[in-house]
Write a protein that holds these residues in place. Sequence first.
Motif: not given
Length: 370
Positions: A246-251
Amino acid sequence: MADIHGTYDDLFSAVPGALAALLDAGDAGGSVAVFVDGEPVVDVWGGFTDGGRTVPWQRDTITNVWSVTKTMTALCALILADRGALDVDAPVARYWPEFAAAGKEKVLVRHLLSHTAGLPDWDAPVTLEDFCDWPAATSLLAAQAPRWEPGTDGGYHSLTQGFLVGEVVRRITGGSVGRFLAEEVTGPLGADFHMGLASEHDDRVATLVPPPGKDEDYAARAPGAGAAPASGGAIRVRDGNSVAWRRAQIPAASGFGNARSVALVQSVMACAGAVNGVRLLSEAGTERARQVQFEGRDRVLGIPMRWGLGYGLFGTTYGWGGWGGSLLVIDPDSRMAVAYVTNQMREPAEETRGLDLVMSAYDGLQGLRR
């Protein structure tokens, strides 16, 4: 029949009826939205946010939409291109010099957007921790060689595309693609969509429910593939339900929203660049998405595909779907965007839910245009 909440134009009553049928057939929960001319003609939801069917799906419930996230990342790139800050025909190395390593000096930005860059996966084994570590994930991609001559063939860049396009966005803007999306797109539109979800939204998240007969170790597979990626980097349902994800930037895959927010944002593409008085790009800028970059058998998906700039092309419509069922379809000729977001995953080979809902929307559109 399952209870369906929200609002809809009577002409589009088949859409909530189709959602109710899915819930009656065993789906946990979901939402559907249809926007025409930038206005909602369907905004409905129903079911539950958990596999145990204990917490009802609410108006502001959000969930991981998986690869529908790619359409948000693509929109950010198209906005930068429309502003003249990004040249899609330029070498990626113009913005990201380290990327020129290992024979990639001629890879163009449009190759990243159209899944033709030859970097569909990481060569080295990667883990959830790597996906959540932006410098690690992007540095590995910058160092490796393409698996085919870029621009000559198409192969779905399931997770890598988001890091590739996202790093170009970061190099141009100085911030993450999630930040650009929030400041330049979802903020001005008032859309409840997030890439890099803040903890304050955790209590609104519908957890992902594996397909019937599967558990949280169920892992992602390309629709035409029989095995996980060679790197061993397959994502499991439990990963998608983790706080780290949820917190990650996985675009390419970690966007959180509901059907309303997806349809609202992508109505910009359906309505020549502007919605509700907010113009994000020119009409010509939206047309870039429909420029065919590849047409043929996708070597990763194993099916015939037409790729535009950041979107899959399907006849006169375009969009993309996410692992597990969420779907976006944009029809600029009808100025319509249809979004389906669900936490109930299905096996890819069995997935027709989103398309069935889209067809229900077209039934209503015919009546609306009479």
